[in-house]
Design a protein around this motif. Structure first.
Motif, PDB file in Angstrom:
ATOM      1  N   UNK A 147      19.876   3.270  -1.039  1.00 59.84           N
ATOM      2  CA  UNK A 147      19.476   4.273  -0.064  1.00 59.84           C
ATOM      3  C   UNK A 147      20.106   5.625  -0.402  1.00 59.84           C
ATOM      4  N   UNK A 148      21.382   5.625  -0.840  1.00 64.24           N
ATOM      5  CA  UNK A 148      22.017   6.886  -1.234  1.00 64.24           C
ATOM      6  C   UNK A 148      21.277   7.524  -2.406  1.00 64.24           C
ATOM      7  N   UNK A 149      20.912   6.729  -3.395  1.00 66.09           N
ATOM      8  CA  UNK A 149      20.190   7.265  -4.555  1.00 66.09           C
ATOM      9  C   UNK A 149      18.852   7.855  -4.138  1.00 66.09           C
ATOM     10  N   UNK A 150      18.125   7.159  -3.260  1.00 71.27           N
ATOM     11  CA  UNK A 150      16.832   7.667  -2.807  1.00 71.27           C
ATOM     12  C   UNK A 150      16.990   8.958  -2.010  1.00 71.27           C
ATOM     13  N   UNK A 210      10.499  13.579 -12.903  1.00 69.69           N
ATOM     14  CA  UNK A 210      11.296  12.476 -13.454  1.00 69.69           C
ATOM     15  C   UNK A 210      12.492  12.153 -12.569  1.00 69.69           C
ATOM     16  N   UNK A 211      13.117  13.183 -12.010  1.00 69.93           N
ATOM     17  CA  UNK A 211      14.244  12.954 -11.101  1.00 69.93           C
ATOM     18  C   UNK A 211      13.799  12.181  -9.870  1.00 69.93           C
ATOM     19  N   UNK A 212      12.675  12.576  -9.282  1.00 70.28           N
ATOM     20  CA  UNK A 212      12.130  11.872  -8.125  1.00 70.28           C
ATOM     21  C   UNK A 212      11.833  10.416  -8.474  1.00 70.28           C
ATOM     22  N   UNK A 213      11.204  10.193  -9.623  1.00 70.82           N
ATOM     23  CA  UNK A 213      10.828   8.832 -10.020  1.00 70.82           C
ATOM     24  C   UNK A 213      12.053   7.937 -10.197  1.00 70.82           C
ATOM     25  N   UNK A 268      13.769   7.107  -6.656  1.00 69.15           N
ATOM     26  CA  UNK A 268      13.055   6.258  -5.701  1.00 69.15           C
ATOM     27  C   UNK A 268      12.603   4.923  -6.263  1.00 69.15           C
ATOM     28  N   UNK A 269      12.678   4.738  -7.579  1.00 71.11           N
ATOM     29  CA  UNK A 269      12.242   3.465  -8.150  1.00 71.11           C
ATOM     30  C   UNK A 269      13.042   2.275  -7.612  1.00 71.11           C
ATOM     31  N   UNK A 270      14.385   2.306  -7.585  1.00 68.94           N
ATOM     32  CA  UNK A 270      15.117   1.152  -7.047  1.00 68.94           C
ATOM     33  C   UNK A 270      14.760   0.844  -5.598  1.00 68.94           C
ATOM     34  N   UNK A 271      14.516   1.872  -4.802  1.00 65.28           N
ATOM     35  CA  UNK A 271      14.191   1.644  -3.397  1.00 65.28           C
ATOM     36  C   UNK A 271      12.862   0.909  -3.244  1.00 65.28           C
ATOM     37  N   UNK A 272      11.853   1.320  -3.989  1.00 61.21           N
ATOM     38  CA  UNK A 272      10.555   0.653  -3.889  1.00 61.21           C
ATOM     39  C   UNK A 272      10.610  -0.761  -4.453  1.00 61.21           C
ATOM     40  N   UNK A 277       0.833  -1.216   0.000  1.00 62.93           N
ATOM     41  CA  UNK A 277       0.000   0.000   0.000  1.00 62.93           C
ATOM     42  C   UNK A 277       0.859   1.255   0.000  1.00 62.93           C
ATOM     43  N   UNK A 278       1.929   1.243   0.785  1.00 63.84           N
ATOM     44  CA  UNK A 278       2.827   2.403   0.830  1.00 63.84           C
ATOM     45  C   UNK A 278       3.452   2.646  -0.540  1.00 63.84           C
ATOM     46  N   UNK A 279       3.932   1.596  -1.183  1.00 63.22           N
ATOM     47  CA  UNK A 279       4.539   1.752  -2.509  1.00 63.22           C
ATOM     48  C   UNK A 279       3.544   2.313  -3.519  1.00 63.22           C
ATOM     49  N   UNK A 280       2.303   1.871  -3.440  1.00 67.95           N
ATOM     50  CA  UNK A 280       1.277   2.371  -4.369  1.00 67.95           C
ATOM     51  C   UNK A 280       0.948   3.823  -4.072  1.00 67.95           C
ATOM     52  N   UNK A 281       0.754   4.151  -2.779  1.00 68.84           N
ATOM     53  CA  UNK A 281       0.280   5.478  -2.407  1.00 68.84           C
ATOM     54  C   UNK A 281       1.346   6.557  -2.516  1.00 68.84           C
ATOM     55  N   UNK A 282       2.601   6.231  -2.273  1.00 69.24           N
ATOM     56  CA  UNK A 282       3.623   7.277  -2.294  1.00 69.24           C
ATOM     57  C   UNK A 282       4.539   7.189  -3.511  1.00 69.24           C
ATOM     58  N   UNK A 283       4.183   6.325  -4.469  1.00 72.40           N
ATOM     59  CA  UNK A 283       5.017   6.268  -5.675  1.00 72.40           C
ATOM     60  C   UNK A 283       4.186   6.054  -6.937  1.00 72.40           C
TER      61      UNK A 283
END
Length: 426
Positions: free
Chosen positions: A297-300, A261-264, A267-271, A205-211
């Motif tokens: 974690x560094x990338x995120x 796009x930068x945010x996406x 955070x994609x590898x982290x999710x 749910x967190x991955x869906x709602x915040x990404x």
């Protein structure tokens, strides 16, 4: 927040290195790394904190200290900058320290905050970007509808944070510390239910709602806006003001697309890591997973430092604000900054044009004077000279219906209106 430390047993990704105490008891020391590697990771994470905190605090100052910058879009940028600076300051160093040493030094209260706040900050960040996307959509696709007021914007920001805290509350509630041999760990002790797996359901749910969900909404909004702004050609007889407005809208949308796009990407590898950990936990027992986690974690976390750089590169007003904020630095060129108001490059060019025009001899109005003998009025033209004086010319031949006078007045009126209202948002 950290799947490496969400279980009471050996943390996911632990590298096992046997050590022996003085009494001969053997224990397992996880996350053993050479000093040079720790130093490199420390430098990388320190750069995130410094650039993120300084950059985002400067963004907040630029917007809040200058009246012309207090727009709906910029209020959401303030909220975004606050969330990113806070997460970088309060969590990045702690995350790194715990990932390297695998020992919790900060007590139960901060353990709960450490697991709770990043979820709330990420939620606030991405939904601030979503609100900006929807605001741009309404402003460009439905320009006749009423825009949000300053008060309504603040209410939306408050609702975003309320929902963010609500979503992150389980991370706070179930966080705990445990004193194990030779170390203390911070973890999340999720409840066990026979009907469903609460931990897996929560993280999905967190991955869906915040990404995934907000990115879909923003992708749709910017796709429609992009087609509206770039697909159609500018009419050949369009006024300069229309072209200026269209260019300004394109620049704002382009800047926000880069931010999203930068945010996406960050955070994609982290999710993905999060979801794989829930469904394939055995994969994270490999020895190399610690370095993978530190990089992910560094990338995120690095997503918190890119936005100020993007604003400075793609927006004239933010660039002027950054130059003013760092004017004492020897490598920062002096920017255009007038008092407490930031002026865009286009605005300054317009003001220069107005100044040059005022130096030229220009007809500004016609004056009709009636003689004492009651003869027909003779047109007289007031002419402004470069010295600032005025000269009355009576030799101008106007048509009998006064059309030339009307045309001159109309031209002067339109020109004044254009220059006085050309303070476009970049």
């Amino acid at each position: 927040m950290d799947p490496l430390f969400n279980t009471t047993g050996a943390p996911i990704g632990a590298t096992s290195a046997p050590n022996t105490t003085n009494n001969g008891t053997e224990y397992w020391n996880q996350f053993v790394q050479p000093v040079w590697r720790i130093v490199l990771w420390a430098i990388a994470y320190s750069c995130i904190v410094i650039v993120s905190v300084v950059g985002n605090v400067t963004v907040i100052w630029i917007i809040m200290a200058h009246k012309r910058m207090r727009t709906v879009t910029n209020y959401f940028l303030v909220n975004l900058a606050f969330a990113e600076a806070s997460m970088s300051a309060f969590n990045t160093v702690i995350n790194f320290t715990y990932a390297v040493h695998n020992e919790w030094y900060f007590g139960l209260v901060y353990c709960r905050f450490h697991n709770f706040f990043p979820i709330a900050a990420i939620f606030a960040s991405i939904y601030s970007m979503t609100a900006i996307a929807l605001d741009r959509y309404m402003a460009i696709i439905h320009p006749l509808q009423q825009r949000m007021s300053s008060t309504e914007t603040k209410v939306v920001v408050a609702v975003i944070w309320a929902l963010a805290l609500l979503l992150a509350f389980p991370q706070y509630y179930y966080s705990n510390t445990d004193e194990q041999p030779e170390r203390v760990v911070c973890y999340i002790e999720w409840p066990k239910y026979t009907i469903f797996d609460f931990e897996t359901m929560y993280y999905v749910c967190v991955a869906i709602l915040i990404y995934f969900l907000p990115l879909m909404v923003m992708g749709w909004a910017y796709l429609v806006v992009g087609l509206s702004l770039w697909a159609s050609e500018i009419p050949g007889d369009s006024s300069d003001r229309y072209k200026e407005q269209l260019t300004a809208k394109r620049k704002v949308v382009k800047m926000m697309i880069v931010v999203v796009c930068t945010f996406a990407v960050c955070w994609l590898p982290y999710h993905v890591y999060f979801l794989l950990h829930q469904f394939f936990p055995d994969m994270f027992l490999e020895r190399f997973i610690q370095q993978v986690y530190l990089f992910i974690m560094w990338l995120a976390m690095s997503s918190t430092m890119y936005n100020p750089i993007i604003y400075c590169c793609l927006n004239d007003r933010f660039r002027a604000g950054f130059k003013q904020a760092f004017r004492c630095c020897p490598f920062v060129p002096r920017g255009s900054y007038e008092g407490l108001e930031l002026k865009s490059t286009r605005y300054l060019q317009t003001q220069t044009s107005v100044y040059k025009a005022s130096r030229m001899e220009t007809s500004v109005s016609t004056v009709l004077q009636v003689g004492d003998d009651g003869d027909q009025a003779k047109p007289k033209v007031v002419t402004a000279t470069s010295s600032g004086s005025t000269v009355l010319n009576s030799s101008l031949d106007l048509t009998s219906n006064g059309s030339s006078s009307h045309s001159v007045s109309k031209t002067v009126s339109e020109t004044s209106s254009f220059y006085s209202s050309n303070n476009l948002h970049d």
